[in-house]
Design an enzyme around this catalytic site. Sequence first.
Site, PDB file in Angstrom:
ATOM      1  CE1 TYR A 102       0.498   1.521   4.303  1.00  0.00           C
ATOM      2  CE2 TYR A 102       0.294  -0.838   4.638  1.00  0.00           C
ATOM      3  CZ  TYR A 102       0.665   0.404   5.096  1.00  0.00           C
ATOM      4  OH  TYR A 102       1.197   0.519   6.353  1.00  0.00           O
ATOM      5  CG  ASP A 120       7.233  -7.463   6.618  1.00  0.00           C
ATOM      6  OD1 ASP A 120       7.694  -8.529   6.143  1.00  0.00           O
ATOM      7  OD2 ASP A 120       6.759  -6.556   5.916  1.00  0.00           O
TER       8      ASP A 120
END
Length: 312
Positions: free
Chosen positions: A48, A164
Site C-alpha cells: 500500500y 515483517d
Amino acid sequence: DDSYDWTNIISTTTATTSLDSLNSMQSVFELDDNYNVVLQGRIGQGFYGEVFKGTLESVDGLEEEPKRVAVKKLKTFAESTCLQDFEREINIMKSLEHPNIVKIIGVQRESEILLVMEFVPHGSLQSYLKINRESLQEAQLLNYALDIAKGMDYLGKEKIVHRDLAARNILVVDENHVKISDFGLAQVMSTDDYYYMKTPNRELPIKWFAPESLRDGKFSVRSDVWSYGVTMCEMFNYGEEPVLANVTEKIDEGVPQQQALLTALEGGARFPCPPKCPRAVYVRIIHPCWETNPHKRPLFSAIAEEIQELIS
Ligand code: ADP
Ligand code: MG
C-alpha cells in the site's frame, strides 16, 4: 515521471531548528510550511505504500545543505483501513530511538500524509547482498546479524513486535552496519506477550512466519526470533529466499502456501544450511530460532551475545 515538487510541506514547531538538529532531535515534528520536501524518484514500493528518495530544504534558504531523506506515502488507491495502518506505522516509528532502527524525521499531513525519514545510503540489505555477493565477507554478514539482533532486542523491550523481519526490510548504512525498517506490520503489545492478528490489509510474508503464526495468527517477540532465523538464511544465501524441501511441489499441486509450509514445518522440516554459511553459525544461531516451542527459542539478547562470541 517520478519527480514531484511539493511546496508548503514541511516545517518545524520552532523556526530556528536547523536540518542538522532535526536528525538528532528525539521528538518528531509535525512538519508544515518551513520546509519543502522534493521527491526525486521512487526507490521502493510495497502493498500500500511507495518510498521515494528526496531532499528536505528550508523554505527561507537559510540552511546550508538540503538534507537527503526517504519519504514514504500511501498509494493513491489506498483505503481508509490502509490509512489507519499507516498512522500506526508512523506512531510506532515516532516512539523509537536506537542506532539500529531507521529514524523518522517528520510527518506532513496536508494534501496527503508523508512519512519523512533518514535516507539510508545503500538501500535494502536484500539488494545489497545480491549486488555485493562476490566481495561480502563472513565477518560483515555477522556484523549485520549482530546489528539486527541489537535492534530487535531494543524493539522487544519497547513491547513492539515487528512481524515483517526480512532482508528486504533491513537497510544498509555502510559495509558493516544496518538498520531495521518497515514498521508497516508492527504492533504494540498490550499486557500479554502475544498479539493475535486481525484480518490483514495486505499480503503477508508467510515464508518468514513461525508455525504458531501460520496456524493461529499468534505473534510475539519469539515469532520475530523465528523470522530472524529466516533472515539470516537470506543473508548467507546472498539475498535469495531460502527454500523448504517439497513445499514448492505441494504448492504446484494446488495446496495453499500457508498450509503447505505449516505441514512441512510441523513435520519437522527446516530451511537447510545455506552453502556459504559456516556450520557453527547455522547450528548455534540460525537453527535454535526455529524451535517449535516458542519458549525454547533464544531471546535477541542471547543471540547478540552468541554472535559476539563467534566474532571475537
Ligand atoms: P513497504 O511497506 O512498501 O515494504 P518499506 O519501508 O519496506 O516499504 O520500503 C520499501 C523499500 O524502499 C525498501 O526495501 C528500501 O529499498 C527502500 N527504502 C525504504 N526506506 C528507506 C530509507 N529510509 N532509505 C533508503 N531506502 C529506503
Ligand atoms: Mg518492506
